[in-house]
Design an enzyme around this catalytic site. Sequence first.
Site, PDB file in Angstrom:
ATOM      1  N   PRO A  16       0.864  -1.185   0.000  1.00  0.00           N
ATOM      2  CA  PRO A  16       0.000   0.000   0.000  1.00  0.00           C
ATOM      3  C   PRO A  16       0.902   1.238   0.000  1.00  0.00           C
ATOM      4  O   PRO A  16       1.847   1.311   0.791  1.00  0.00           O
ATOM      5  CB  PRO A  16      -0.771  -0.119   1.324  1.00  0.00           C
ATOM      6  N   CYS A 100       1.896   2.830   9.962  1.00  0.00           N
ATOM      7  CA  CYS A 100       2.170   4.188   9.472  1.00  0.00           C
ATOM      8  C   CYS A 100       2.770   5.057  10.588  1.00  0.00           C
ATOM      9  O   CYS A 100       2.173   5.193  11.665  1.00  0.00           O
ATOM     10  CB  CYS A 100       0.882   4.831   8.943  1.00  0.00           C
ATOM     11  N   LYS A 139      -0.699  -5.201   8.835  1.00  0.00           N
ATOM     12  CA  LYS A 139       0.616  -4.736   8.387  1.00  0.00           C
ATOM     13  C   LYS A 139       1.260  -3.999   9.557  1.00  0.00           C
ATOM     14  O   LYS A 139       0.716  -3.000  10.037  1.00  0.00           O
ATOM     15  CB  LYS A 139       0.476  -3.831   7.164  1.00  0.00           C
ATOM     16  N   ASN A 198       8.892  -7.261   4.337  1.00  0.00           N
ATOM     17  CA  ASN A 198       8.829  -5.980   3.622  1.00  0.00           C
ATOM     18  C   ASN A 198       9.951  -5.049   4.087  1.00  0.00           C
ATOM     19  O   ASN A 198      10.289  -5.001   5.265  1.00  0.00           O
ATOM     20  CB  ASN A 198       7.446  -5.337   3.882  1.00  0.00           C
ATOM     21  N   GLY A 199      10.492  -4.333   3.119  1.00  0.00           N
ATOM     22  CA  GLY A 199      11.484  -3.305   3.420  1.00  0.00           C
ATOM     23  C   GLY A 199      12.703  -3.379   2.532  1.00  0.00           C
ATOM     24  O   GLY A 199      13.447  -4.361   2.550  1.00  0.00           O
TER      25      GLY A 199
HETATM   26  C1  FMN Z   1       4.962   7.182  -0.392  1.00  0.00           C
HETATM   27  C2  FMN Z   1       4.671   6.068   0.571  1.00  0.00           C
HETATM   28  C3  FMN Z   1       3.368   5.827   0.946  1.00  0.00           C
HETATM   29  C4  FMN Z   1       3.076   4.780   1.841  1.00  0.00           C
HETATM   30  N1  FMN Z   1       1.781   4.535   2.166  1.00  0.00           N
HETATM   31  C5  FMN Z   1       1.475   3.483   2.976  1.00  0.00           C
HETATM   32  C6  FMN Z   1       0.126   3.144   3.258  1.00  0.00           C
HETATM   33  O1  FMN Z   1      -0.814   3.758   2.772  1.00  0.00           O
HETATM   34  N2  FMN Z   1      -0.092   2.084   4.095  1.00  0.00           N
HETATM   35  C7  FMN Z   1       0.939   1.342   4.642  1.00  0.00           C
HETATM   36  O2  FMN Z   1       0.696   0.382   5.376  1.00  0.00           O
HETATM   37  N3  FMN Z   1       2.222   1.640   4.362  1.00  0.00           N
HETATM   38  C8  FMN Z   1       2.508   2.670   3.535  1.00  0.00           C
HETATM   39  N4  FMN Z   1       3.800   2.928   3.216  1.00  0.00           N
HETATM   40  C9  FMN Z   1       4.842   1.992   3.665  1.00  0.00           C
HETATM   41  C10 FMN Z   1       5.086   0.929   2.587  1.00  0.00           C
HETATM   42  O3  FMN Z   1       3.933   0.155   2.364  1.00  0.00           O
HETATM   43  C11 FMN Z   1       6.252  -0.010   2.982  1.00  0.00           C
HETATM   44  O4  FMN Z   1       5.918  -0.665   4.166  1.00  0.00           O
HETATM   45  C12 FMN Z   1       7.550   0.754   3.192  1.00  0.00           C
HETATM   46  O5  FMN Z   1       7.751   1.736   2.194  1.00  0.00           O
HETATM   47  C13 FMN Z   1       8.751  -0.205   3.204  1.00  0.00           C
HETATM   48  O6  FMN Z   1       8.793  -0.965   2.026  1.00  0.00           O
HETATM   49  P1  FMN Z   1       9.717  -0.559   0.754  1.00  0.00           P
HETATM   50  O7  FMN Z   1      11.116  -0.396   1.257  1.00  0.00           O
HETATM   51  O8  FMN Z   1       9.557  -1.695  -0.202  1.00  0.00           O
HETATM   52  O9  FMN Z   1       9.185   0.745   0.230  1.00  0.00           O
HETATM   53  C14 FMN Z   1       4.109   3.986   2.363  1.00  0.00           C
HETATM   54  C15 FMN Z   1       5.427   4.250   1.989  1.00  0.00           C
HETATM   55  C16 FMN Z   1       5.721   5.249   1.101  1.00  0.00           C
HETATM   56  C17 FMN Z   1       7.153   5.487   0.698  1.00  0.00           C
END
Ligand code: FMN
Length: 319
Positions: A16, A100, A139, A198-199
């Site tokens: 998300p 979040c 999450k 995730n991450g």
């Molecule tokens: C621009 C942005 C918006 C995000 N919005 C959400 C969200 O709506 N809900 C959520 O659970 N995490 C949100 N996240 C977190 C991501 O889902 C994810 O957990 C986090 O970016 C780590 O994963 P990644 O390194 O693959 O980006 C957001 C992250 C970013 C950068």
Amino acid sequence: MLIAGKNFKNNLLLAPLAGFSDVGFRAVCALQGAEITFSEMLSAQALKYDSKKTKDMTIVHPYEKFKIAQIFGHDTVSMAEAVNNEALSLFDGVDINFGCPAPKIVKNGDGSALLKDLTLLSKIIFEVKKSTTKPVSAKVRIGYDENNIVNIVRACEDGGADFITVHGRTKAQGYSGDVDLEAIATAKSISSIPVIGNGDVKDFASYKKMLSTNIDGVMIGRGAIGKPWIFSELSFNPTENAFDLIKLHIDILRENYPEKWLSLYIRKHFLAYANTFGAKSETKKFLSTSQSIDESLKILKAEFKHFDISKKSSKMPIG
Ligand SMILES: Cc1cc2nc3c(=O)[nH]c(=O)nc-3n(C[C@H](O)[C@H](O)[C@H](O)COP(=O)(O)O)c2cc1C
């Protein structure tokens, strides 16, 4: 990947992403191999009051294979009601945001604030689960100030979650520091339900590292922004023509949103694509101020010609 009794072709999920995971983006990620796609986080309160802005985020596309709506809030009654909101009827599952870290969310007691009250976290999952027959997932991050993943996993299990996604950072870390793969591996080793890691997965090497934690699936967020073909690179065949995907992303959005709004909204996606193509700074400047989607697409297409997708692809099969 086996989740909530359903067998998926590969183990990739699109995260998300508030402000980014629009219906067009989710559709192209799904076409590229994301088996599960998540909506942007949706406020349970806003759903209750029929907010148009929130409803606009609930549009889905037939290319999406398994669609999950993510909700946030802390009031068990509105969370349980949100699941049955008409706007979510086309989704296949519901995810609850306990990760979040944004101040405006945390100060209301939502998102990662709930990592400090695991009794309430568990109760929210329980009430949501009770009010729907669809799979319910959570999450989470690995803790609020420090690693507390064992208790967090237990609370999610107690609430009856069908699976958990673990972003390997604490709330306090925000997006800084390294992802704690050991904490993700611990979550998986003690959990009776599937765990998604995730991450920081952005290429084959980081994907392999995440898989070393033995998790059931891998969720990708930032690694897909500007590069939805990351899913095909990691799953089956690298895409032939990235530009066609960008065009499809925009076409789907154009079918659903007014052009004037879209011309401003889409700038961040165009910039992200431009960055992936290694575009010149004048190009990026143009894209960040352009009012014309067609002009921007023309410019991006020209940049795309210099972009050799085969060099960026790992072409390695998934082990
Ligand atoms: C621009 C942005 C918006 C995000 N919005 C959400 C969200 O709506 N809900 C959520 O659970 N995490 C949100 N996240 C977190 C991501 O889902 C994810 O957990 C986090 O970016 C780590 O994963 P990644 O390194 O693959 O980006 C957001 C992250 C970013 C950068």
